[in-house]
Scaffold this active site. Structure first.
Site, PDB file in Angstrom:
ATOM      1  CB  CYS A 174       1.378  17.156 -31.543  1.00 47.22           C
ATOM      2  SG  CYS A 174       1.730  15.449 -31.084  1.00 47.22           S
ATOM      3  CB  ILE A 231       6.004  10.784 -44.364  1.00 48.59           C
ATOM      4  CG1 ILE A 231       5.597  12.147 -44.944  1.00 48.59           C
ATOM      5  CG2 ILE A 231       5.155   9.673 -44.985  1.00 48.59           C
ATOM      6  CD1 ILE A 231       5.916  12.290 -46.431  1.00 48.59           C
TER       7      ILE A 231
END
Length: 288
Positions: free
Chosen positions: A170, A232
């Site tokens: 990531c 989120i």
């Protein structure tokens, strides 16, 4: 850490709801940058309690070139357990063990850990052996010899090996920058879990900046965090809203053992955090 809370607010205001690989659902923005001046304190989030032990051990694990969770589990760090467990569940060796039982086997049985605890050629492998290149060793040598270089790059994204990794990187690309005796680090992160991952990454790469600065006789200056897909998860929205309502406290100080001159010599005991005040723990499930 208002800088982090500003990211959270921005996603709530401007983000779009998107489907994702984990089928959890996210509110997401694409392209966002945060800057943290380490001269103002160590950027460890204060609006929830952070697990610094896990942050330090994971970073040391990366620097060792390790890709097996055995070291992490031995040190009670459980942030990577779900991925090898998921692979184990799909194997012929799976005997309906729970995740907790799987981790216990990893911890107590080195042979089991060797067989089932590996994540593939993830961060540590790429840092220390990217197609035969020790990127960490090269970086430190190059910072000392050629501090004005624009090629002070650490790359974790190896396309030829992505299909062998339990989770493709990531946080994929790091660039160092030297100016007037100060060292800065910019991270490009292709995907960032705002509640669980990004606070962890901020502290981890700030710590890496401090370590590299020390062994190259420079002062740590600025950590710049550039995000691709910052999201989120839908099951973290309440926790993030709680943090936004909290007031950030003064940042703590991180002290490194000044006797360490080689990046490979750092151990857990060489890091001391001072004056860390924070709000309580906020928990959330990880999306695998």
């Amino acid at each position: 850490m208002n800088t982090y809370l500003d990211l959270c607010r921005f996603i709530f205001q401007k983000g779009s709801f998107r489907k994702d690989r984990t089928n959890t659902g996210t509110k997401s923005v694409f392209g966002y940058q945060m800057r943290f001046n380490l001269e103002e304190g160590f950027p460890l989030l204060t609006t929830k309690k952070m697990n610094l032990r896990s942050i330090i051990h994971e970073l040391l694990w990366f620097l060792k070139g390790d890709t097996n969770i055995f070291y992490l589990v031995q040190n009670n760090v459980n942030i990577w357990n779900e991925w090898p467990y998921q692979k184990y569940q799909q194997s012929d060796f799976f005997q309906n063990e729970t995740l907790k039982e799987f981790v216990k086997k990893i911890k107590n049985d080195p042979l089991f850990a060797t067989k089932h605890g590996n994540l593939g050629p993830v961060y540590g492998k790429q840092w220390r052996d990217f197609n035969g290149v020790d990127q960490i060793k090269f970086l430190i040598s190059e910072i000392k010899a050629n501090p004005n270089s624009r090629r002070l790059i650490l790359n974790s994204w190896n396309p030829s090996l992505l299909n062998q990794m339990a989770l493709p990187p990531c946080h994929v690309l790091i660039q160092f920058y030297v100016h007037q005796g100060k060292l800065s680090l910019q991270l490009y992160q292709r995907s960032g879990d705002v509640f669980l991952g990004i606070p962890f990454n901020i502290a981890s790469y700030s710590l890496l900046l401090m370590m590299v600065a020390q062994v190259t006789n420079l002062q740590p200056y600025e950590f710049i965090h550039t995000l691709g897909d910052a999201h989120i998860y839908s099951n973290h929205i309440t926790q993030v809203q709680t943090q936004i309502q909290r007031t950030p406290k003064k940042l703590p100080q991180m002290i490194l053992n000044p006797d360490i001159k080689n990046i490979d010599d750092f151990k857990f005991i060489d890091f001391i955090l001072k004056n860390y005040q924070c709000d309580g723990i906020l928990k959330g499930d990880i999306a695998v």
